[in-house]
Design an enzyme around this catalytic site. Structure first.
Site, PDB file in Angstrom:
ATOM      1  N   GLU B  51       0.750  -1.172   0.071  1.00  0.00           N
ATOM      2  CA  GLU B  51       0.029  -0.051  -0.050  1.00  0.00           C
ATOM      3  C   GLU B  51       0.786   1.107  -0.220  1.00  0.00           C
ATOM      4  OE1 GLU B  51      -0.663  -2.738   1.958  1.00  0.00           O
ATOM      5  OE2 GLU B  51      -2.751  -3.178   1.782  1.00  0.00           O
ATOM      6  N   PHE B 113     -11.944  -7.117  13.998  1.00  0.00           N
ATOM      7  CA  PHE B 113     -10.852  -7.762  13.080  1.00  0.00           C
ATOM      8  C   PHE B 113     -10.364  -6.653  12.002  1.00  0.00           C
ATOM      9  CE2 PHE B 113      -9.726  -9.921   8.878  1.00  0.00           C
ATOM     10  CZ  PHE B 113      -8.355 -10.519   9.487  1.00  0.00           C
ATOM     11  N   GLN B 114      -9.031  -6.354  12.096  1.00  0.00           N
ATOM     12  CA  GLN B 114      -8.522  -5.316  11.101  1.00  0.00           C
ATOM     13  C   GLN B 114      -9.011  -3.863  11.367  1.00  0.00           C
ATOM     14  OE1 GLN B 114      -8.436  -7.123   7.205  1.00  0.00           O
ATOM     15  NE2 GLN B 114      -6.427  -7.955   7.501  1.00  0.00           N
ATOM     16  N   LYS B 163     -17.611  -0.357   6.081  1.00  0.00           N
ATOM     17  CA  LYS B 163     -18.282  -1.654   5.068  1.00  0.00           C
ATOM     18  C   LYS B 163     -19.543  -1.563   5.046  1.00  0.00           C
ATOM     19  CE  LYS B 163     -17.370  -6.278   3.696  1.00  0.00           C
ATOM     20  NZ  LYS B 163     -16.734  -7.517   3.782  1.00  0.00           N
ATOM     21  N   MET B 485      24.480   8.387   2.006  1.00  0.00           N
ATOM     22  CA  MET B 485      24.194   9.858   2.684  1.00  0.00           C
ATOM     23  C   MET B 485      24.621   9.484   4.208  1.00  0.00           C
ATOM     24  SD  MET B 485      23.373  12.804   2.412  1.00  0.00           S
ATOM     25  CE  MET B 485      22.493  13.424   1.077  1.00  0.00           C
TER      26      MET B 485
END
Ligand SMILES: Cc1cc2nc3c(=O)[nH]c(=O)nc-3n(C[C@H](O)[C@H](O)[C@H](O)COP(=O)(O)OP(=O)(O)OC[C@H]3O[C@@H](n4cnc5c(N)ncnc54)[C@H](O)[C@@H]3O)c2cc1C
Ligand SMILES: Cc1ncc(C[n+]2csc(CCOP(=O)(O)OP(=O)(O)O)c2C)c(N)n1
Ligand SMILES: [Mg+2]
Lengths: 163, 579
Positions: B51, B113-114, B163, B485
């Site tokens: 993502e 959940f999630q 949802k 760097m």
């Protein structure tokens, strides 16, 4: 310097957390905060006291204004204004103390709003200094509990913070 | 009016907001929306491999086009994976709308959940966010999200959708608002006339003016106004890392980038300037060095659309809140109308001084590094070869590190929106997904991702996305076998104690890796093959090419500000030379 900043914002869930988040995220102080809906239910009015130098205060007001939910911001301390805070205290009160506390409450133009055998609940309204002074006057030892609303304020005269 | 389910409304509203591509990754809470995507063909979904990459890709799209980038992720881990991408966009003021699925409304707060509080987690790194509570609100919220993301100072907006709100069985009337109005949000565009008058008077009276312009000129589409004003004033121009390309990099009046790794002439001119016109730049600490020593004799005019950028770190003598295209145009008009011009004698004196600085230590007037030769390839020469192979006309994305600075210094961007990098957050892993976003938006363009072997491994999985969607980006890996760097700082400040900046022979064979994904790999170890291999790479128009170029491991980026306590003009010019 101590400042009182008044914010008119959308009465939306999440709006308050954005204001508070802004202060913690950028390391600004909040000394007191009060918020409630206004006569227009779609708006709420938030008053907060903070302190900082002019540069910090300028950034605070600019950042508050930048929040999408914020409609208007005013630093009340920039002009003549009225501020009030309400305090409820529960103090030990028995024997001779009862008269002494009553006298003190009268001097500060407060009210005893609940009476128990061993305690009074006192209500005082005024600016924050007055409330501090009352606490001083009755002495810490007798205080069981203190709750303060934080400052609310308005500018004097006809100026109004509205849409 | 049409009745649609919430899922269908999300997709229709995206289409009506002008979205053609949305980058994302599916999961439970977003599946109704994914099903709606499947049943139409107006909005194409591009499946990434992580993502974070979806957000960077949408970001690359936005930076290269000026449009709002769109992202779709699921709740919980999908949402948290998007956070680095959102923070990257936020720091550079990039317009994005990130839609995240959320657990059903009734389960919010139950540690379902999630479940993760996306609005809460993202709050400090978004311009605004919404939690949708009713299917009937979706279209309006999405329209607002696009409006907020794109207007004023742009930025990412999160739209979190539980949802149940996208339930296919609940249908409501669909209407996309023609116009969005938000009573609490009205960004200023027109600058204050009195302040603009003062600014012009100050600029026309200047003897040593410098225009310091930044990302805001790119974001605000004000390159032509900036160029015209600079010509009118015959003033030198320097750009921040984010502003590169807003003023033509090959123009005589351009001094190069300023700041920590800015050119000697840009930093020195800033230090001695009597008037600085800052436009769409935010006086970042990578630019100013020690604030109390910053440009001691300058009157500062500061144009910015966001009042909080003004006087945040450096006080402005003449602040102007407004959109830079509008304000600069107004300045041009007023100067032309007045018939007045700057003090010619003073300005030509100033140019003489600047040209002398250029001659002495400029990175464009002489080579400021040891030459390449044999198996020593200087990273700077790779960028020069890239410039040559692409005729200076590529979109160049970059990751973060030395390679980024070399690209910024040596690829002279003549057009805005060509240089795509993470400046504010400095996110390693940005380069490849951003390049995908750019390539998707400009299918015919040359897109190069300048990266390092450290950064590329942070989003290397996206080589697979390139395969799936045929995105022929060119990866220019400046392989110095180190977190260069970091190692440079360790050389300069920690007596070369290379704490965790080396990989001890664990680097993958990038050629085989590229081939495993179906791409072309090219290894370059000798300087004399650099140019030809670079040309070969860009000749392979339809292929992803991974150029693994072994560059000098010991090279540092110079100039570099002396810190702490240095001023703009205090710089290291090489490992041994200091101003
Ligand atoms: C390793 C590394 C090294 C770096 N070294 C340097 C360096 O040497 N030099 C350097 O410059 N940077 C350097 N940076 C980048 C630095 O961290 C900042 O990201 C950068 O300096 C900020 O650029 P900016 O001032 O142009 O502001 P941006 O972040 O681009 O912000 C844009 C400003 O313009 C305003 N704006 C937006 N739209 C408009 C509009 N329409 N009209 C008017 N104003 C608008 C915004 O409100 C904002 O204030 C480095 C980064 C990394 C990772
Ligand atoms: C996600 C992330 N983690 C850590 C850093 C700190 N950091 C900045 S540059 C750098 C090294 C980058 O190495 P490489 O990609 O090989 O580039 P080089 O400097 O060698 O050109 C690191 C670790 C960062 N910018 N981003
Ligand atoms: Mg490296």
């Amino acid at each position: 310097m101590r400042r009182i900043i008044s914010v008119l914002m959308e009465n939306e869930p999440g709006a308050l957390s954005r204001v508070i988040g802004l202060f913690s995220q950028r390391g600004y102080n909040i000394d007191s905060l009060t918020v409630a809906p206004t006569e227009d239910q779609t708006l709420s009015r938030l008053t907060l006291t903070t302190h900082g130098n002019d540069h910090v205060i300028e950034q605070i007001t600019k950042h508050l204004h930048k929040l999408i939910d914020v409609v208007k911001v005013v630093d009340l301390t920039e002009g003549p204004h009225i501020e009030r805070e309400l305090m409820l205290l529960k103090v030990k009160a028995h024997g001779a103390q009862r008269a002494e506390i009553k006298r003190c409450v009268d001097i500060f133009r407060g009210q005893i709003i609940d009476v128990g055998t061993n305690a009074y609940t006192v209500q005082i309204v005024g600016n924050s200094d007055k409330l501090d002074a009352f606490i001083q006057a009755i002495g810490d030892a007798d205080i069981l509990e203190v709750v303060r609303t934080g400052v609310s304020g308005l500018s004097r005269g006809e100026k109004a913070l509205r849409l | 009016m049409e009745l649609l389910s919430g899922g269908d409304i999300v997709v229709r509203a995206l289409k009506d907001a002008g979205v053609k591509h949305i980058w994302g990754y599916p999961g439970g809470a977003a599946l109704h929306i994914y099903d709606a995507l499947f049943r139409q063909s107006d909005v194409q979904h591009i499946l990434v491999r992580h993502e974070q990459a979806a957000v960077h890709a949408a970001d690359g799209h936005a930076r290269s086009t000026g449009d709002v980038g769109a992202v779709l992720v699921t709740s919980g881990p999908g949402a948290t994976n998007a956070i680095t991408g959102i923070a990257t966009a936020y720091m550079d003021s990039i317009p994005l709308v990130v839609i995240s699925g959320q657990v059903p409304s009734a389960k919010i707060g139950e540690d379902a959940f999630q479940e993760t509080d996306m609005v809460g987690i993202s709050r400090p790194i978004v311009k605004h966010s919404f939690l949708v509570k009713d299917p009937a609100d979706i279209a309006g919220v999405i329209a607002k999200a696009f409006f907020i993301a794109a207007s004023g100072r742009p930025g990412p907006v999160v739209v979190d959708i539980p949802k149940d709100i996208t339930d296919p069985n609940i249908k409501v009337a669909y209407e996309y608002p023609e116009k969005v109005k938000i009573r609490s949000y009205q960004p200023t565009t027109k600058g204050h006339t009195g302040q603009i008058k003062r600014a012009i008077k100050t600029l026309l009276g200047a003897k040593r003016p410098v225009i310091y312009s930044g990302g805001g000129v790119v974001l605000g589409g004000a390159s032509s106004q900036l160029t015209e004003l600079a010509r009118l004033l015959n003033a030198p121009v320097t750009n921040t890392l984010m502003g590169l390309g807003a003023y033509p990099g090959t123009d005589r009046q351009f001094l190069g980038m300023l700041g920590m790794h800015g050119t000697f002439e840009a930093n020195t001119a800033m230090h001695h300037a009597d008037v600085i016109l800052a436009v769409g730049a935010r006086f970042d600490d990578r630019v100013t060095n020690t604030i109390s020593k910053f440009c001691p004799s300058a009157t500062i005019i500061h144009i910015d659309v966001d009042p909080t950028s003004i006087a945040k770190t450096v006080a402005a003598d003449i602040p102007i809140v407004g959109a830079c295209d509008v304000v600069l145009q107004e300045m041009i008009d007023q100067i032309e109308h007045s018939g007045k011009r700057p003090d010619e004698a003073a300005i030509s004196e100033w140019w003489k001084q600047i040209d002398d600085w250029r001659e002495r230590h400029g990175i464009y007037t002489q080579s400021r590094y040891e030459p390449s030769g044999g198996s020593i390839i200087k990273p700077q020469d790779v960028i020069k070869a890239l410039y040559k192979a692409t005729g200076g006309d590529a979109y160049v994305t970059s990751d973060v590190g030395q390679h980024q600075m070399f690209a910024a210094q040596y690829y002279l961007f003549d057009k805005p929106r060509r240089w795509i990098n993470s400046g504010g957050l400095g996110t390693m892993g940005f380069g490849l997904p951003a390049a995908m976003g750019v390539q998707m938006a400009h299918p015919e363009a040359m897109v190069a991702c300048v990266t390092g072997e450290g950064s590329i491994q942070m989003c290397i999985q996206e080589l697979s996305t390139c395969t799936q969607y045929g995105l022929p980006v060119k990866i220019i890996n400046l392989n110095n076998q180190a977190l260069g760097m970091v190692r440079q700082w360790q050389d300069m400040q920690y007596s070369s104690r290379y704490s965790s900046s080396l990989y001890e022979d664990s680097l993958p064979d990038f050629i085989k890796l590229a081939e495993a994904y179906g791409h072309v790999g090219m290894k370059v170890t000798h300087f004399d093959e650099l140019e030809s291999k670079m040309a070969e790479c860009f000749a392979l128009k339809d292929r992803v090419v991974f150029m693994d170029i072994y560059v000098d491991r010991s090279e540092h980026v110079y100039p570099m500000h002396v810190a702490p306590n240095g001023s703009m003009r205090d710089m290291w010019l090489s490992k041994t030379e200091r101003t």
